[in-house]
Design a protein around this motif. Structure first.
Motif: not given
Length: 150
Positions: A120-127, A133-138
């Motif tokens: 869970k923490s790895t995925i959160e860090k990855h996301m 890196d991609n603010p539009k995607t956010l």
């Protein structure tokens, strides 16, 4: 007549000898009836005593053998010792196996929980790194997330 006298004399002699014989017979009969016969039973008694002793010895021998057999039967058990040991080892192994499996199950639950938290923490860090890196995607993700919550 002389002959008649002779025959009478002979008859008288015969009658007197018969009377003497009857008297002797009655004396002998009286002696026999009064005479008590003593039977020697010493040898028979000795045989019976010996037989009784043999019977008693055999009885006591059989009684001892019977008591020995009864004691052995009382000391025996239905299952032999090797079978008791075998079943005891089986149940001990079974109990130890259940205990070990329960321990592993609890440990696996803990390991799963730790792995879940780590993932869970790895995925959160990855996301977060992806969204940084991609603010539009956010922005697109936030829109999509708000639509799904409603």
């Amino acid at each position: 007549m002389a002959k008649i006298e002779e025959v009478t004399a002979l008859l008288i002699d015969e009658i007197s000898s018969f009377q003497k014989s009857v008297e002797q017979l009655s004396e002998k009969t009286e002696v026999i009836t009064n005479h008590k016969i003593k039977v020697d039973i010493d040898q028979i008694a000795k045989l019976f005593i010996g037989f009784e002793k043999k019977l008693n010895d055999n009885y006591h021998l059989e009684e001892r053998q019977l008591k020995t057999i009864q004691n052995k039967l009382n000391k025996t058990i239905i299952f032999p010792n090797w079978m008791i040991v075998l079943f005891s080892l089986f149940f001990i192994t079974l109990i130890l196996s259940f205990g070990f499996n329960l321990y592993q199950y609890k440990k696996s639950r803990e390991i799963e929980q730790v792995a879940f938290e780590s993932g869970k923490s790895t995925i959160e860090k990855h996301m977060l790194s992806f969204f940084n890196d991609n603010p539009k995607t956010l922005k697109t993700y936030k829109k999509w997330s708000s639509k799904n919550k409603e």
